[in-house]
Design a protein around this motif. Sequence first.
Motif, PDB file in Angstrom:
ATOM      1  N   ILE A   1       0.867  -1.181   0.000  1.00 15.04           N
ATOM      2  CA  ILE A   1       0.000   0.000   0.000  1.00 15.04           C
ATOM      3  C   ILE A   1       0.905   1.233   0.000  1.00 15.04           C
ATOM      4  O   ILE A   1       1.742   1.400   0.890  1.00 15.04           O
ATOM      5  CB  ILE A   1      -0.916   0.005   1.239  1.00 15.04           C
TER       6      ILE A   1
ATOM      7  N   ILE B   1       1.869   5.095   0.330  1.00 21.49           N
ATOM      8  CA  ILE B   1       1.413   6.138   1.239  1.00 21.49           C
ATOM      9  C   ILE B   1       2.173   7.442   0.987  1.00 21.49           C
ATOM     10  O   ILE B   1       3.385   7.426   0.765  1.00 21.49           O
ATOM     11  CB  ILE B   1       1.648   5.695   2.707  1.00 21.49           C
TER      12      ILE B   1
ATOM     13  N   LEU C   1       3.202  -1.422   4.277  1.00 21.75           N
ATOM     14  CA  LEU C   1       2.780  -0.015   4.358  1.00 21.75           C
ATOM     15  C   LEU C   1       4.009   0.809   3.978  1.00 21.75           C
ATOM     16  O   LEU C   1       4.974   0.894   4.731  1.00 21.75           O
ATOM     17  CB  LEU C   1       2.285   0.308   5.764  1.00 21.75           C
TER      18      LEU C   1
ATOM     19  N   ARG D   1      -2.558   5.471  -2.405  1.00 18.36           N
ATOM     20  CA  ARG D   1      -3.970   5.369  -2.028  1.00 18.36           C
ATOM     21  C   ARG D   1      -4.236   5.802  -0.595  1.00 18.36           C
ATOM     22  O   ARG D   1      -5.373   5.923  -0.164  1.00 18.36           O
ATOM     23  CB  ARG D   1      -4.452   3.932  -2.237  1.00 18.36           C
ATOM     24  N   MET D   2      -3.161   6.011   0.162  1.00 16.24           N
ATOM     25  CA  MET D   2      -3.316   6.355   1.566  1.00 16.24           C
ATOM     26  C   MET D   2      -2.390   7.521   1.898  1.00 16.24           C
ATOM     27  O   MET D   2      -1.370   7.700   1.217  1.00 16.24           O
ATOM     28  CB  MET D   2      -2.953   5.128   2.404  1.00 16.24           C
TER      29      MET D   2
ATOM     30  N   MET E   1      -0.823  10.256   5.285  1.00 14.37           N
ATOM     31  CA  MET E   1      -0.770  10.726   6.667  1.00 14.37           C
ATOM     32  C   MET E   1      -0.647  12.246   6.616  1.00 14.37           C
ATOM     33  O   MET E   1       0.135  12.782   5.825  1.00 14.37           O
ATOM     34  CB  MET E   1       0.454  10.156   7.384  1.00 14.37           C
TER      35      MET E   1
ATOM     36  N   LYS F   1      -7.732   7.523  -0.736  1.00 14.02           N
ATOM     37  CA  LYS F   1      -8.972   6.957  -0.189  1.00 14.02           C
ATOM     38  C   LYS F   1      -8.956   6.785   1.330  1.00 14.02           C
ATOM     39  O   LYS F   1     -10.006   6.504   1.934  1.00 14.02           O
ATOM     40  CB  LYS F   1      -9.247   5.586  -0.836  1.00 14.02           C
ATOM     41  N   ALA F   2      -7.792   6.901   1.944  1.00 13.07           N
ATOM     42  CA  ALA F   2      -7.716   6.708   3.398  1.00 13.07           C
ATOM     43  C   ALA F   2      -6.664   7.652   3.965  1.00 13.07           C
ATOM     44  O   ALA F   2      -5.572   7.778   3.404  1.00 13.07           O
ATOM     45  CB  ALA F   2      -7.363   5.264   3.726  1.00 13.07           C
ATOM     46  N   ILE F   3      -7.024   8.344   5.055  1.00 16.15           N
ATOM     47  CA  ILE F   3      -6.149   9.370   5.630  1.00 16.15           C
ATOM     48  C   ILE F   3      -6.008   9.131   7.121  1.00 16.15           C
ATOM     49  O   ILE F   3      -7.001   8.972   7.830  1.00 16.15           O
ATOM     50  CB  ILE F   3      -6.739  10.776   5.382  1.00 16.15           C
TER      51      ILE F   3
END
Lengths: 216, 216
Positions: A88, A90, A118, A156-157, A159, A180-182
Amino acid sequence: MVMARPGKISEAVVRRLPLYLRVLDELAEAGQTKLLSSQELGERAGVTPALVRKDLAWFGEFGKQGVGYDVHYLRSELRRILHLDKEIRIALVGVGSLGMALARYHRRRYLIEPDFNLHIVALFDTDPRKIGEVVDGVPISSLGELPVLVDRLGIRMAMIAVPAEAAQGVADRLAAAGVKAILNFAPVKLKVPPGVHVATADLSGELQCLAYYLDR
Amino acid sequence: MVMARPGKISEAVVRRLPLYLRVLDELAEAGQTKLLSSQELGERAGVTPALVRKDLAWFGEFGKQGVGYDVHYLRSELRRILHLDKEIRIALVGVGSLGMALARYHRRRYLIEPDFNLHIVALFDTDPRKIGEVVDGVPISSLGELPVLVDRLGIRMAMIAVPAEAAQGVADRLAAAGVKAILNFAPVKLKVPPGVHVATADLSGELQCLAYYLDR
């Protein structure tokens, strides 16, 4: 492959999956080949055996009643359910002291554990003095490059480790770029469009909660 | 002073208090003098107005039905309930990259906001090369000095930012020294004696949870 039960799975259930996975990671690393009871999994994860069975039942049938779970099988199933069976990618926005620490920690963990998956592949900041600086192999880019890099690198992610007042603007740009994700470290509640999921890691809030328990 | 309802207040309720407090901090800073409805407080904190009223009712009667809350009064009451009305002295153990970032962040916030009251007054590490180094005014001490410094400085809370395998040993030493609340950043479940409260800030676990929501 097992079938998941229909219906929406609550966030509380999802939040316990990484706890179970960590126990399974440890046991797999220690070479455990014997079956694992829900009793032992629960004890190590800090939840009741009944809750272990109930949580896992949402996703399928992973063990035989009264026999237990195969550590390696359950681990690989949980990794698949959490989408941790593939890399994934980031982005981290805000390379101040916290952002820098987060970037270094996750970069190093990714290098040490090949299947951690990750992977921080891009860093962003607005400070022109920081842009171009390289942190553990990743250069810091300007926020203007976000859409292009998200697309090119398949991010896709993200921070967010920027000051509170800048966080919503960053979230808007991330969502617009297709993230799509935070995971948000700024002490502020973010609004995001449907289909984008936000979790907040509020470190000062955690300390404030703990203070409640002093003198009680 | 208002009377709290009898009975044990759930952790879920306590976890929302810092959210409410943050909203009140912002409104107080913005100079709001008009009464705040549970509707507006809920919207800003991201919970329903009914839950706001239910949560606050555990601690007393802070506003009049249909009229609203006085921002400054409710803020000072929440600060008192959370024990944030007086300085809380904190030790941080493990001054690696994450520990260093946490120390700097909290030291600076304490300097900027006089009533933040969460005050890191001691840093500890086992690496002899780090001992004596000063971070934002606080020297790094050896772990052997922990009992003496906890006692002398009146430390009641601690943050653990050491590797997973060292965290339980550190927690044991903190509890033995009299620390009553621990925020643990190591990815491991800690065992502590009764009367000591632990919260875990599991940053990788947060990312793993978020990964679940990708492609759903």
